[in-house]
Motif scaffolding. Structure first.
Motif, PDB file in Angstrom:
ATOM      1  N   SER A  18       0.896  -1.041   0.067  1.00  0.00           N
ATOM      2  CA  SER A  18      -0.145  -0.052   0.315  1.00  0.00           C
ATOM      3  C   SER A  18       0.784   1.235   0.128  1.00  0.00           C
ATOM      4  O   SER A  18       0.855   2.161  -0.427  1.00  0.00           O
ATOM      5  N   ALA A  19       1.547   1.153   1.276  1.00  0.00           N
ATOM      6  CA  ALA A  19       3.029   2.063   1.058  1.00  0.00           C
ATOM      7  C   ALA A  19       3.828   2.885  -0.152  1.00  0.00           C
ATOM      8  O   ALA A  19       3.748   3.854  -0.923  1.00  0.00           O
ATOM      9  N   GLY A  21       4.217   2.704  -4.082  1.00  0.00           N
ATOM     10  CA  GLY A  21       3.230   2.728  -5.368  1.00  0.00           C
ATOM     11  C   GLY A  21       3.901   3.978  -5.966  1.00  0.00           C
ATOM     12  O   GLY A  21       4.894   4.385  -5.933  1.00  0.00           O
ATOM     13  N   GLY A  23       3.406   6.944  -5.398  1.00  0.00           N
ATOM     14  CA  GLY A  23       3.817   7.962  -4.984  1.00  0.00           C
ATOM     15  C   GLY A  23       5.322   7.693  -4.461  1.00  0.00           C
ATOM     16  O   GLY A  23       5.751   9.069  -4.265  1.00  0.00           O
ATOM     17  N   ASN A  24       6.020   7.022  -4.575  1.00  0.00           N
ATOM     18  CA  ASN A  24       7.152   6.672  -4.437  1.00  0.00           C
ATOM     19  C   ASN A  24       7.936   6.740  -6.039  1.00  0.00           C
ATOM     20  O   ASN A  24       9.228   7.473  -5.909  1.00  0.00           O
ATOM     21  N   ILE A  98      -8.856  10.043  -4.605  1.00  0.00           N
ATOM     22  CA  ILE A  98      -8.018   9.516  -4.923  1.00  0.00           C
ATOM     23  C   ILE A  98      -7.698   8.686  -5.922  1.00  0.00           C
ATOM     24  O   ILE A  98      -6.548   8.660  -6.904  1.00  0.00           O
ATOM     25  N   THR A 223       2.607   9.297   0.471  1.00  0.00           N
ATOM     26  CA  THR A 223       3.293   7.542   0.625  1.00  0.00           C
ATOM     27  C   THR A 223       3.572   7.520   1.590  1.00  0.00           C
ATOM     28  O   THR A 223       4.024   5.410   1.630  1.00  0.00           O
ATOM     29  N   LEU A 224       3.563   7.495   2.938  1.00  0.00           N
ATOM     30  CA  LEU A 224       2.653   6.076   3.539  1.00  0.00           C
ATOM     31  C   LEU A 224       1.159   5.936   3.958  1.00  0.00           C
ATOM     32  O   LEU A 224       1.127   4.699   5.122  1.00  0.00           O
ATOM     33  N   MET A 228      -6.215   8.386   5.709  1.00  0.00           N
ATOM     34  CA  MET A 228      -7.310   8.099   4.855  1.00  0.00           C
ATOM     35  C   MET A 228      -7.479   6.427   5.446  1.00  0.00           C
ATOM     36  O   MET A 228      -8.491   6.012   4.748  1.00  0.00           O
ATOM     37  N   SER A 317      -1.470  -0.663  -4.372  1.00  0.00           N
ATOM     38  CA  SER A 317      -1.824   0.190  -3.504  1.00  0.00           C
ATOM     39  C   SER A 317      -2.931   0.725  -3.828  1.00  0.00           C
ATOM     40  O   SER A 317      -3.712   1.341  -2.730  1.00  0.00           O
ATOM     41  N   SER A 320      -5.296  -1.141  -2.196  1.00  0.00           N
ATOM     42  CA  SER A 320      -5.393  -0.427  -0.443  1.00  0.00           C
ATOM     43  C   SER A 320      -6.380   0.749  -0.637  1.00  0.00           C
ATOM     44  O   SER A 320      -6.859   1.128   0.683  1.00  0.00           O
ATOM     45  N   ILE A 321      -6.493   1.678  -1.747  1.00  0.00           N
ATOM     46  CA  ILE A 321      -7.053   3.161  -1.290  1.00  0.00           C
ATOM     47  C   ILE A 321      -8.438   2.119  -1.575  1.00  0.00           C
ATOM     48  O   ILE A 321      -9.328   3.606  -1.179  1.00  0.00           O
TER      49      ILE A 321
HETATM   50  N1  PFF Z   1       1.136   5.230  -0.440  1.00  0.00           N
HETATM   51  C1  PFF Z   1       0.715   4.987  -1.803  1.00  0.00           C
HETATM   52  C2  PFF Z   1       1.869   6.382  -2.778  1.00  0.00           C
HETATM   53  O1  PFF Z   1       2.656   6.247  -2.148  1.00  0.00           O
HETATM   54  O2  PFF Z   1       1.512   5.493  -3.978  1.00  0.00           O
HETATM   55  C3  PFF Z   1      -0.784   5.754  -2.094  1.00  0.00           C
HETATM   56  C4  PFF Z   1      -1.594   5.447  -1.484  1.00  0.00           C
HETATM   57  C5  PFF Z   1      -1.811   4.389  -1.034  1.00  0.00           C
HETATM   58  C6  PFF Z   1      -2.438   6.874  -0.602  1.00  0.00           C
HETATM   59  C7  PFF Z   1      -3.437   4.286   0.058  1.00  0.00           C
HETATM   60  C8  PFF Z   1      -3.212   6.590   0.544  1.00  0.00           C
HETATM   61  C9  PFF Z   1      -4.058   5.709   0.451  1.00  0.00           C
HETATM   62  F1  PFF Z   1      -4.140   5.345   1.955  1.00  0.00           F
END
Ligand code: PFF
Length: 451
Positions: A18-19, A21, A23-24, A98, A223-224, A228, A317, A320-321
């Motif tokens: 999830s973390a 994704g 985002g990284n 998101i 990113t973490l 949410m 990710s 998990s969203i």
């Molecule tokens: N952490 C994910 C990323 O870095 O792409 C995006 C994300 C996943 C944001 C789950 C919020 C969330 F609840």
């Protein structure tokens, strides 16, 4: 509602999945480029260390103790079960917002993966044109790939926690790490690597301004996966007696290391081939394909592999969203997983179409509000406001609302009194003020003069 349990390693992979994704690998590198390199990285790292980690432990705790969907978990942990704290669980709906743009970007990635097999742009101009054309003109193509991304995400979610989410993460996460590691090892041999290290770690304080701070804090939450109820929802399925402190630590380490690896790798390529680090959201879609085109057949292989890894990261990710909403609808309205997943997906898919239209030449104006395309509004609203706000709610809840004994009881098997005190202090007196400051800063009430 009886929830199937993760295994311990399954949970770590799912939470890290999830973390780690887009985002990284998509967002972090271009944000580093846009907000001044090392200065941004420094604030980001400090936030992760002093705010992100402690809020992550708090969020896992709510799910682990509550053992239900987000709304019911907050209610279970609140001292007054009839009070309003259960509404905090609705932060899970941020996920639907998101997903609107997240799924569009996964769509771009899938498109680039298929494209790369036959074609890689030789110059930056061609790459820019290609990305601009996709985003600005190719509405049908974007919708088709956004739809494929939606179907992939749905198909995993429909299999549930054990059969879908855990299984997908167990395969996709190790594959992703191997691919990024392979690319990084290759990148380390390039001359551009030294420049990349310097770009990312030369902490130039003069570049720190209020916007960079807001962006870095917001991104550390993004990113973490904080704020949410994503990890919170997963945590409801943790086996009893899981060391949630250690688990949170592993997730933070994995997430941070992968972001750094992705950034270092990407900038080594960018500098090696004399390209622009501040290319914005198009960075991975323009710079990297151009770089890969200079490597011949190997480049094609790298390109496909890279976009595949990115798609994996996005997919783990994305599930998990959406899961907090799905879990809530199943618990609360007794919907089947199929019904909950389908309705959630129809919502984000539809709004996602408006988001992608906001970048197009033909419909951009129609979906631009206050000078900002809907796509950017959805991204900024969630990253810079809703996630830090959700994080603040979690930190206030665990730090000031739930009785200290109850909080201590959730951790006392795993950490000593002193570690607990440090963590509890950081939730109450570092995370809470820092998040209030960030949110006020965002609202323009406090503004640090631009550097
Ligand atoms: N952490 C994910 C990323 O870095 O792409 C995006 C994300 C996943 C944001 C789950 C919020 C969330 F609840």
């Amino acid at each position: 509602m009886k929830i199937a349990h993760f295994t311990r390693i399954g949970f770590i992979l799912a939470a890290a999945g999830s973390a780690v994704g887009l985002g990284n690998i998509w967002k972090f590198p271009y944000m580093v480029g846009d907000y001044g390199g090392g200065a941004f990285v420094l604030i980001y790292l400090l936030t992760i260390l002093f705010v992100g980690f402690s809020v992550l432990v708090a969020e896992i705790m709510v799910g682990y103790v509550g053992r239900s969907d987000a709304v019911a978990s907050f209610q279970e942990m609140a001292p007054d079960k009839k009070g309003n704290w259960k509404y905090a669980g609705f932060m899970g709906l941020t996920g639907l917002v998101i997903m609107t743009f997240y799924s569009v970007v996964i769509g771009w990635i899938l498109y680039y993966m298929t494209q790369s097999i036959n074609f890689l742009p030789e110059t930056m101009e061609v790459a820019k044109e290609g990305f601009g054309d996709l985003v600005g003109n190719q509405i049908g193509t974007q919708i088709v790939f956004h739809f494929i991304a939606t179907l992939f995400v749905m198909s995993i979610l429909l299999q549930g926690i054990k059969g879908g989410i855990e299984k997908a993460n167990k395969v996709l996460m190790p594959a992703l790490i191997l691919i990024i590691l392979g690319l990084l090892i290759y990148a380390m041999q390039l001359d551009g690597f030294a420049k990349s290290v310097e770009f990312m770690f030369a902490f130039d304080f003069s570049k720190i301004n209020s916007e960079a701070i807001t962006q870095a804090v917001g991104h550390s939450f993004f990113t973490l996966s904080l704020g949410m109820a994503a990890i919170l929802t997963y945590s409801a399925s943790l086996p009893k007696h899981t060391n949630i402190f250690k688990t949170a630590f592993y997730v933070v380490i994995l997430d941070t290391v992968i972001a750094m690896m992705a950034g270092l790798m990407m900038y080594a390529f960018v500098f090696e081939f004399g390209q622009d680090p501040s290319a914005g959201p198009g960075l991975v879609f323009m710079s990297l394909p151009t770089v890969f085109s200079q490597l011949g057949g190997l480049g094609t292989f790298f390109a496909v592999l890279f976009f595949l890894a990115l798609a994996f990261a996005g997919m783990t990710s994305a599930i998990s969203i959406v899961e907090p909403t799905v879990q809530y609808a199943m618990d609360r309205f007794k919907w089947t997983r199929l019904k909950a997943t389908t309705i959630a997906s129809v919502i984000f898919f539809t709004v996602g179409i408006f988001a992608l239209l906001s970048y197009t030449a033909d419909y951009g104006k129609m979906f631009t509000f206050g000078g900002m395309p809907l796509f950017d509004i959805l991204d900024k609203l969630t990253t810079n406001f809703l996630l830090p706000f959700g994080g603040l709610v979690v930190a206030v809840f665990i730090g000031f609302v739930v009785q200290r004994e109850r909080v201590y009881a959730a951790l006392s098997d795993f950490i000593g009194e002193t570690t607990f005190k440090v963590w509890y202090f950081s939730v109450r007196f570092i995370a809470v003020p820092a998040l209030i400051f960030t949110l006020l800063n965002l609202l323009g009430i406090i503004s640090i003069s631009k550097g």
